[in-house]
Design a protein around this motif. Structure first.
Motif, PDB file in Angstrom:
ATOM      1  N   PRO A  88       0.832  -1.205   0.000  1.00 49.16           N
ATOM      2  CA  PRO A  88       0.000   0.000   0.000  1.00 49.16           C
ATOM      3  C   PRO A  88       0.865   1.253   0.000  1.00 49.16           C
ATOM      4  N   VAL A  89       0.382   2.275  -0.676  1.00 51.16           N
ATOM      5  CA  VAL A  89       1.102   3.538  -0.757  1.00 51.16           C
ATOM      6  C   VAL A  89       0.881   4.303   0.548  1.00 51.16           C
ATOM      7  N   VAL A  90       1.983   4.743   1.159  1.00 53.84           N
ATOM      8  CA  VAL A  90       1.908   5.485   2.405  1.00 53.84           C
ATOM      9  C   VAL A  90       2.085   6.966   2.090  1.00 53.84           C
ATOM     10  N   THR A 106      18.553  17.895  -5.537  1.00 54.25           N
ATOM     11  CA  THR A 106      18.703  17.717  -4.092  1.00 54.25           C
ATOM     12  C   THR A 106      17.397  18.035  -3.370  1.00 54.25           C
ATOM     13  N   LEU A 107      16.780  19.152  -3.726  1.00 55.62           N
ATOM     14  CA  LEU A 107      15.520  19.545  -3.094  1.00 55.62           C
ATOM     15  C   LEU A 107      14.432  18.502  -3.358  1.00 55.62           C
ATOM     16  N   MET A 108      14.305  18.059  -4.580  1.00 59.63           N
ATOM     17  CA  MET A 108      13.262  17.088  -4.924  1.00 59.63           C
ATOM     18  C   MET A 108      13.478  15.751  -4.212  1.00 59.63           C
ATOM     19  N   GLN A 109      14.728  15.331  -4.052  1.00 59.33           N
ATOM     20  CA  GLN A 109      15.006  14.091  -3.326  1.00 59.33           C
ATOM     21  C   GLN A 109      14.589  14.218  -1.870  1.00 59.33           C
ATOM     22  N   HIS A 110      14.908  15.346  -1.237  1.00 58.75           N
ATOM     23  CA  HIS A 110      14.527  15.579   0.161  1.00 58.75           C
ATOM     24  C   HIS A 110      13.009  15.570   0.322  1.00 58.75           C
ATOM     25  N   LEU A 111      12.310  16.233  -0.600  1.00 57.24           N
ATOM     26  CA  LEU A 111      10.859  16.314  -0.507  1.00 57.24           C
ATOM     27  C   LEU A 111      10.181  14.980  -0.812  1.00 57.24           C
ATOM     28  N   SER A 112      10.699  14.248  -1.771  1.00 58.25           N
ATOM     29  CA  SER A 112      10.123  12.940  -2.115  1.00 58.25           C
ATOM     30  C   SER A 112      10.237  11.963  -0.951  1.00 58.25           C
ATOM     31  N   ALA A 113      11.320  12.054  -0.206  1.00 64.28           N
ATOM     32  CA  ALA A 113      11.536  11.168   0.941  1.00 64.28           C
ATOM     33  C   ALA A 113      10.492  11.389   2.037  1.00 64.28           C
ATOM     34  N   LEU A 114       9.802  12.514   2.009  1.00 63.05           N
ATOM     35  CA  LEU A 114       8.789  12.831   3.017  1.00 63.05           C
ATOM     36  C   LEU A 114       7.449  12.139   2.736  1.00 63.05           C
ATOM     37  N   LYS A 115       7.336  11.467   1.595  1.00 58.46           N
ATOM     38  CA  LYS A 115       6.155  10.720   1.167  1.00 58.46           C
ATOM     39  C   LYS A 115       4.889  11.584   1.010  1.00 58.46           C
ATOM     40  N   PRO A 116       4.979  12.627   0.212  1.00 60.75           N
ATOM     41  CA  PRO A 116       3.763  13.403  -0.071  1.00 60.75           C
ATOM     42  C   PRO A 116       2.927  12.685  -1.127  1.00 60.75           C
ATOM     43  N   LYS A 117       1.696  13.092  -1.284  1.00 61.02           N
ATOM     44  CA  LYS A 117       0.844  12.535  -2.337  1.00 61.02           C
ATOM     45  C   LYS A 117       1.396  12.957  -3.695  1.00 61.02           C
ATOM     46  N   LYS A 118       1.845  14.227  -3.758  1.00 61.20           N
ATOM     47  CA  LYS A 118       2.334  14.778  -5.022  1.00 61.20           C
ATOM     48  C   LYS A 118       3.200  15.995  -4.716  1.00 61.20           C
ATOM     49  N   ILE A 119       4.147  16.285  -5.594  1.00 53.94           N
ATOM     50  CA  ILE A 119       4.932  17.511  -5.523  1.00 53.94           C
ATOM     51  C   ILE A 119       4.622  18.312  -6.776  1.00 53.94           C
ATOM     52  N   ASP A 120       4.014  19.480  -6.585  1.00 55.64           N
ATOM     53  CA  ASP A 120       3.643  20.342  -7.704  1.00 55.64           C
ATOM     54  C   ASP A 120       4.746  21.400  -7.833  1.00 55.64           C
ATOM     55  N   ASN A 121       5.615  21.202  -8.812  1.00 57.69           N
ATOM     56  CA  ASN A 121       6.787  22.055  -8.984  1.00 57.69           C
ATOM     57  C   ASN A 121       6.457  23.238  -9.901  1.00 57.69           C
TER      58      ASN A 121
END
Length: 154
Positions: free
Chosen positions: A89-91, A134-149
């Motif tokens: 399951p996606v967390v 670097t920023l995107m890797q840090h934010l992705s590790a936080l497990k958001p539903k989506k990152i709107d750049n």
């Protein structure tokens, strides 16, 4: 001499008759394939059956092998069926945790503003191309539903 030829002819005829009584590989394959579940491929060579494909669970895999072994003319069964992996399951992190962690992740990027709503991180501002990964890797590790750049890249 005539008796030997007659005996030899009889042996050859009997051998051919008995050999023709054994089910042919194509007939075995067709019979097994008709009984197997969709997604299972059956190959038969000299009475040796090979099952390939993907099934939902171990019980289906075992049943497919049982069906093949029960068919007349089958010498052996090689069961190369694989069981489909169960998707984890996606967390997705909740907003309160995301807000705190996003603030920590973006503190080294003063030109970037980040907002969190319903699990979505919205990025605005400017950033150098070298810092984006670097920023995107840090934010992705936080497990958001989506990152709107919506950043402007310099």
């Amino acid at each position: 001499m005539k008796t030997t030829k007659l005996l030899m002819s009889t042996v050859i005829a009997a051998t051919l008759f008995l050999a023709s009584c054994k089910p042919k590989d194509a007939a075995i394959q067709a019979a097994i394939q008709a009984k197997e579940a969709a997604g299972i491929t059956v190959a038969v060579t000299k009475g040796d059956v090979t099952l390939t494909g993907e099934v939902d669970d171990e019980a289906t895999k075992a049943k497919a092998e049982e069906i093949a072994k029960a068919e007349k003319g089958v010498k052996s069964v090689i069961n190369n069926l694989t069981v489909k992996p169960v998707a984890a399951p996606v967390v997705i992190a909740d907003d309160s945790a995301l807000i705190k962690n996003v603030a920590d992740a973006t503190k080294d990027f003063p030109t970037v503003k980040a907002e969190v709503k319903d699990g979505v991180i919205v990025l605005t501002g400017e950033l150098k191309k070298a810092s984006l990964i670097t920023l995107m890797q840090h934010l992705s590790a936080l497990k958001p539903k989506k990152i709107d750049n919506k950043l402007t890249i310099k």
